[in-house]
Design a protein around this motif. Sequence first.
Motif, PDB file in Angstrom:
ATOM      1  N   LEU A  68      -8.450  -4.254 -10.108  1.00  0.00           N
ATOM      2  CA  LEU A  68      -7.160  -3.556 -10.329  1.00  0.00           C
ATOM      3  C   LEU A  68      -7.491  -1.961 -10.432  1.00  0.00           C
ATOM      4  O   LEU A  68      -8.182  -1.551 -11.292  1.00  0.00           O
ATOM      5  N   GLY A  69      -6.853  -1.390  -9.418  1.00  0.00           N
ATOM      6  CA  GLY A  69      -7.122   0.176  -9.738  1.00  0.00           C
ATOM      7  C   GLY A  69      -5.831   0.879 -10.451  1.00  0.00           C
ATOM      8  O   GLY A  69      -5.446   0.415 -11.499  1.00  0.00           O
ATOM      9  N   SER A  70      -5.361   1.895  -9.935  1.00  0.00           N
ATOM     10  CA  SER A  70      -4.545   2.610 -10.422  1.00  0.00           C
ATOM     11  C   SER A  70      -3.031   2.091 -10.114  1.00  0.00           C
ATOM     12  O   SER A  70      -1.947   2.835 -10.507  1.00  0.00           O
ATOM     13  N   ALA A 137     -12.162   3.635  -6.138  1.00  0.00           N
ATOM     14  CA  ALA A 137     -12.496   2.070  -5.495  1.00  0.00           C
ATOM     15  C   ALA A 137     -11.104   1.681  -4.985  1.00  0.00           C
ATOM     16  O   ALA A 137     -11.185   0.993  -3.958  1.00  0.00           O
ATOM     17  N   GLY A 138      -9.978   1.787  -5.650  1.00  0.00           N
ATOM     18  CA  GLY A 138      -8.789   1.349  -5.119  1.00  0.00           C
ATOM     19  C   GLY A 138      -8.543   1.841  -3.672  1.00  0.00           C
ATOM     20  O   GLY A 138      -7.860   1.380  -2.748  1.00  0.00           O
ATOM     21  N   SER A 139      -8.673   3.227  -3.614  1.00  0.00           N
ATOM     22  CA  SER A 139      -8.328   4.108  -2.592  1.00  0.00           C
ATOM     23  C   SER A 139      -9.401   3.322  -1.401  1.00  0.00           C
ATOM     24  O   SER A 139      -8.652   3.398  -0.125  1.00  0.00           O
ATOM     25  N   THR A 142      -8.679   0.047   0.305  1.00  0.00           N
ATOM     26  CA  THR A 142      -7.489   0.085   1.507  1.00  0.00           C
ATOM     27  C   THR A 142      -7.675   0.993   2.410  1.00  0.00           C
ATOM     28  O   THR A 142      -6.456   1.256   3.341  1.00  0.00           O
ATOM     29  N   ALA A 143      -8.659   1.694   2.691  1.00  0.00           N
ATOM     30  CA  ALA A 143      -8.732   2.541   3.589  1.00  0.00           C
ATOM     31  C   ALA A 143      -7.951   3.801   3.653  1.00  0.00           C
ATOM     32  O   ALA A 143      -7.164   4.447   4.626  1.00  0.00           O
ATOM     33  N   THR A 144      -7.628   4.215   2.520  1.00  0.00           N
ATOM     34  CA  THR A 144      -6.519   5.203   2.283  1.00  0.00           C
ATOM     35  C   THR A 144      -7.171   6.706   3.035  1.00  0.00           C
ATOM     36  O   THR A 144      -8.217   6.925   2.821  1.00  0.00           O
ATOM     37  N   HIS A 145      -6.174   7.321   3.258  1.00  0.00           N
ATOM     38  CA  HIS A 145      -6.440   8.462   4.213  1.00  0.00           C
ATOM     39  C   HIS A 145      -5.769   9.803   3.860  1.00  0.00           C
ATOM     40  O   HIS A 145      -4.572   9.563   3.276  1.00  0.00           O
ATOM     41  N   GLY A 146      -6.093  10.816   4.299  1.00  0.00           N
ATOM     42  CA  GLY A 146      -5.352  12.186   4.267  1.00  0.00           C
ATOM     43  C   GLY A 146      -4.805  12.379   5.874  1.00  0.00           C
ATOM     44  O   GLY A 146      -4.774  11.283   6.591  1.00  0.00           O
ATOM     45  N   GLY A 186     -13.302  -3.003   1.291  1.00  0.00           N
ATOM     46  CA  GLY A 186     -13.501  -4.460   1.035  1.00  0.00           C
ATOM     47  C   GLY A 186     -12.297  -5.305   0.585  1.00  0.00           C
ATOM     48  O   GLY A 186     -12.307  -6.306   0.184  1.00  0.00           O
ATOM     49  N   LEU A 187     -11.160  -4.437   0.454  1.00  0.00           N
ATOM     50  CA  LEU A 187      -9.820  -5.374   0.235  1.00  0.00           C
ATOM     51  C   LEU A 187      -9.787  -6.010  -1.150  1.00  0.00           C
ATOM     52  O   LEU A 187      -9.182  -6.708  -1.469  1.00  0.00           O
ATOM     53  N   GLY A 188     -10.963  -5.691  -1.961  1.00  0.00           N
ATOM     54  CA  GLY A 188     -10.913  -6.141  -3.406  1.00  0.00           C
ATOM     55  C   GLY A 188     -11.595  -7.742  -3.143  1.00  0.00           C
ATOM     56  O   GLY A 188     -11.655  -8.400  -3.992  1.00  0.00           O
ATOM     57  N   LYS A 305       5.083  13.920 -11.006  1.00  0.00           N
ATOM     58  CA  LYS A 305       5.121  12.672 -10.271  1.00  0.00           C
ATOM     59  C   LYS A 305       5.183  12.957  -8.933  1.00  0.00           C
ATOM     60  O   LYS A 305       5.809  13.743  -8.344  1.00  0.00           O
ATOM     61  N   PRO A 306       4.225  12.114  -8.117  1.00  0.00           N
ATOM     62  CA  PRO A 306       4.382  12.430  -6.794  1.00  0.00           C
ATOM     63  C   PRO A 306       5.218  11.862  -6.133  1.00  0.00           C
ATOM     64  O   PRO A 306       6.128  10.832  -6.682  1.00  0.00           O
ATOM     65  N   SER A 307       5.661  12.140  -4.793  1.00  0.00           N
ATOM     66  CA  SER A 307       6.674  11.601  -4.089  1.00  0.00           C
ATOM     67  C   SER A 307       8.233  11.312  -4.543  1.00  0.00           C
ATOM     68  O   SER A 307       8.449  12.266  -5.057  1.00  0.00           O
TER      69      SER A 307
HETATM   70  C1  LIG Z   1       3.212   7.867  -3.955  1.00  0.00           C
HETATM   71  C2  LIG Z   1       2.118   7.482  -3.046  1.00  0.00           C
HETATM   72  C3  LIG Z   1       1.622   8.165  -2.099  1.00  0.00           C
HETATM   73  C4  LIG Z   1       0.600   7.685  -1.542  1.00  0.00           C
HETATM   74  N1  LIG Z   1      -0.033   8.313  -0.460  1.00  0.00           N
HETATM   75  C5  LIG Z   1      -0.979   7.767   0.175  1.00  0.00           C
HETATM   76  C6  LIG Z   1      -1.689   8.372   1.412  1.00  0.00           C
HETATM   77  O1  LIG Z   1      -1.389   9.661   1.414  1.00  0.00           O
HETATM   78  N2  LIG Z   1      -2.564   8.024   2.150  1.00  0.00           N
HETATM   79  C7  LIG Z   1      -2.719   6.612   2.112  1.00  0.00           C
HETATM   80  O2  LIG Z   1      -3.615   6.125   2.868  1.00  0.00           O
HETATM   81  N3  LIG Z   1      -2.143   5.904   1.070  1.00  0.00           N
HETATM   82  C8  LIG Z   1      -1.269   6.302   0.309  1.00  0.00           C
HETATM   83  N4  LIG Z   1      -0.933   5.791  -0.868  1.00  0.00           N
HETATM   84  C9  LIG Z   1      -1.301   4.372  -1.016  1.00  0.00           C
HETATM   85  C10 LIG Z   1      -2.467   4.311  -1.994  1.00  0.00           C
HETATM   86  O3  LIG Z   1      -3.577   5.119  -1.660  1.00  0.00           O
HETATM   87  C11 LIG Z   1      -3.235   2.984  -1.575  1.00  0.00           C
HETATM   88  O4  LIG Z   1      -2.437   1.858  -2.024  1.00  0.00           O
HETATM   89  C12 LIG Z   1      -4.430   2.728  -2.612  1.00  0.00           C
HETATM   90  O5  LIG Z   1      -5.098   1.580  -2.448  1.00  0.00           O
HETATM   91  C13 LIG Z   1      -4.080   2.646  -4.173  1.00  0.00           C
HETATM   92  O6  LIG Z   1      -5.212   2.892  -4.930  1.00  0.00           O
HETATM   93  P1  LIG Z   1      -5.083   2.175  -6.280  1.00  0.00           P
HETATM   94  O7  LIG Z   1      -6.411   2.696  -7.302  1.00  0.00           O
HETATM   95  O8  LIG Z   1      -3.789   2.502  -6.976  1.00  0.00           O
HETATM   96  O9  LIG Z   1      -5.629   0.532  -5.967  1.00  0.00           O
HETATM   97  P2  LIG Z   1      -4.601  -0.472  -6.362  1.00  0.00           P
HETATM   98  O10 LIG Z   1      -3.606  -0.568  -5.731  1.00  0.00           O
HETATM   99  O11 LIG Z   1      -4.733  -1.048  -7.748  1.00  0.00           O
HETATM  100  O12 LIG Z   1      -5.753  -1.660  -5.638  1.00  0.00           O
HETATM  101  C14 LIG Z   1      -5.695  -1.693  -4.223  1.00  0.00           C
HETATM  102  C15 LIG Z   1      -6.710  -2.299  -3.889  1.00  0.00           C
HETATM  103  O13 LIG Z   1      -8.063  -2.020  -4.079  1.00  0.00           O
HETATM  104  C16 LIG Z   1      -8.744  -3.369  -5.102  1.00  0.00           C
HETATM  105  N5  LIG Z   1      -9.399  -2.726  -6.142  1.00  0.00           N
HETATM  106  C17 LIG Z   1      -9.039  -1.783  -7.041  1.00  0.00           C
HETATM  107  N6  LIG Z   1      -9.865  -1.381  -7.797  1.00  0.00           N
HETATM  108  C18 LIG Z   1     -11.007  -2.287  -7.318  1.00  0.00           C
HETATM  109  C19 LIG Z   1     -12.399  -2.432  -8.030  1.00  0.00           C
HETATM  110  N7  LIG Z   1     -12.858  -1.744  -8.990  1.00  0.00           N
HETATM  111  N8  LIG Z   1     -13.127  -3.590  -7.378  1.00  0.00           N
HETATM  112  C20 LIG Z   1     -12.743  -4.299  -6.364  1.00  0.00           C
HETATM  113  N9  LIG Z   1     -11.418  -4.068  -5.725  1.00  0.00           N
HETATM  114  C21 LIG Z   1     -10.731  -3.018  -6.340  1.00  0.00           C
HETATM  115  C22 LIG Z   1      -7.462  -4.108  -5.485  1.00  0.00           C
HETATM  116  O14 LIG Z   1      -7.747  -5.695  -5.629  1.00  0.00           O
HETATM  117  C23 LIG Z   1      -6.670  -3.875  -4.213  1.00  0.00           C
HETATM  118  O15 LIG Z   1      -7.162  -4.984  -3.356  1.00  0.00           O
HETATM  119  C24 LIG Z   1       0.273   6.172  -1.764  1.00  0.00           C
HETATM  120  C25 LIG Z   1       0.697   5.479  -2.539  1.00  0.00           C
HETATM  121  C26 LIG Z   1       1.703   5.901  -3.444  1.00  0.00           C
HETATM  122  C27 LIG Z   1       2.377   5.273  -4.607  1.00  0.00           C
END
Ligand SMILES: Cc1cc2nc3c(=O)[nH]c(=O)nc-3n(C[C@H](O)[C@H](O)[C@H](O)COP(=O)(O)OP(=O)(O)OC[C@H]3O[C@@H](n4cnc5c(N)ncnc54)[C@H](O)[C@@H]3O)c2cc1C
Length: 442
Positions: A68-70, A137-139, A142-146, A186-188, A305-307
């Motif tokens: 679990l990440g943020s 790690a959470g980002s 899931t392939a989070t991007h800019g 790795g989708l966790g 607070k974002p968004s």
């Molecule tokens: C306001 C807002 C704005 C956003 N903007 C963007 C954006 O600009 N671009 C974009 O692409 N996304 C964006 N997102 C989505 C966000 O970036 C992704 O959902 C990201 O995965 C969140 O990271 P997290 O740390 O909260 O992970 P979580 O949501 O807590 O977990 C995500 C995944 O990571 C896994 N995980 C977390 N930590 C670990 C660990 N240590 N080991 C193994 N697995 C782990 C979890 O099991 C889960 O599969 C946004 C979300 C919000 C709420």
Amino acid sequence: MNKRTFLKTSGALMTGAVLANLEACAPEKRPLKNWAGNLEYGTGNVLYPKSVAEVQEMVKNSKKLRGLGSRHSFNKIADSTSCQVSSEGLNQIIELNRTARTVTVEAGMKYGDLCTYLHESGFALHNLASLPHISIAGSIATATHGSGVTNGNLATSVAAIEFVTGAGEVVELTKDDDAFQGAVVGLGALGMVTKVTLNLLPTFEMQQVVYRNLAMSELEKNFLAIMSAGYSVSLFTDWKNKNVSEVWIKDLVKAEARPNDFYGAKLATQNLHPIESLSAETCTEQLGVPGPWYDRMPHFKMGFKPSAGAELQSEYFVPLEHGYEAMKTIEELSEKISPHLFISEICSVAADNLWMSPCYGKACIAIHTTWKQEWDAVMGLLPLFEEKLAPFNARPHWGKLFTLAPSALQARIEKLNDFKELMQQYDPEGKFRNEFIDRNLF
Ligand SMILES: Cc1cc2nc3c(=O)[nH]c(=O)nc-3n(C[C@H](O)[C@H](O)[C@H](O)COP(=O)(O)OP(=O)(O)OC[C@H]3O[C@@H](n4cnc5c(N)ncnc54)[C@H](O)[C@@H]3O)c2cc1C
């Protein structure tokens, strides 16, 4: 397989700290919610390790668990009905290697907490998401991007990753390992990530401007030129009036100021929020004012607070060359979606080699939507989005809401079978599989 696996001895001792953690993991504790509050997780059992050895013990002592990440994901990807292992206490910078230009951090470190340190040390990351509040790690999971046609997602800056497998072993993979490209996004599902090493750039200054009211007809003629007009370009639209309400352009600092006119759109004269009715106080500085990269790349500032807050998000990736066509087809839904919409953002992401990335092998346009928190209405509208984008084989963001049938999703993931083999290799008992993984990948 060319892999370097470090089996680090766990000491097999359950420390007092771990025992305390396991005791804290009482089933009657109320489950956490995700950031947006739309989802209460399926268990109150949350562990908070502070070291890799503690993670190893937790994995060895659990039948099922999930990193679990943020908690910024909107769907159940981080959920568990048994146990969540939070990375909150794994938030230290381990090493800045000036020669290799890398930084190694613990998995739960938030981008916002790392960036100031990097800047003060003379370094930068190549890109950031819209918000800095998310864990590294959470980002990357899931392939989070800019945005930026030449900017890969945040996971593309990973140089090495360390995780604890289902057997409790510590594995470190670098670019020289065959499994690396499969393990980063790795989708966790492969284990609990404990450390990440990121490639760095020399630090730099940026500036951003916002243009208002870009006609869709200009996008029809100049889509790629517009998306390539800066280091990072984002289009914000509510899909009404054949118009993009705001174009955010982030640039490296330039000597000459941006012109007042951009394909007919006009330069804003005050800071704006992507949702125009909200205060821009939470947004990074605009109007071309120079500032450090980490204070311009995200749209939202750390500490605010974002968004919108009470919201839902969905996002679909289509190949860059179909970006305008994809936007036109979503525009046809304007009347249906408008009442439930805060705003949509269109950005670009470069192609990468990461197996589970939606941009694997192809540059994409991401069509992101921030919805009002109206669950039933939004879940009813997503199938319409998906139907419209089906001709482009659209892939959903792993951390956002989607309703796409698993069979359709799976058919669009070229490296799915290779990824499943990695899951089998690192987690043969399926300890890290949850309902989201079972439903969408199997
Ligand atoms: C306001 C807002 C704005 C956003 N903007 C963007 C954006 O600009 N671009 C974009 O692409 N996304 C964006 N997102 C989505 C966000 O970036 C992704 O959902 C990201 O995965 C969140 O990271 P997290 O740390 O909260 O992970 P979580 O949501 O807590 O977990 C995500 C995944 O990571 C896994 N995980 C977390 N930590 C670990 C660990 N240590 N080991 C193994 N697995 C782990 C979890 O099991 C889960 O599969 C946004 C979300 C919000 C709420």
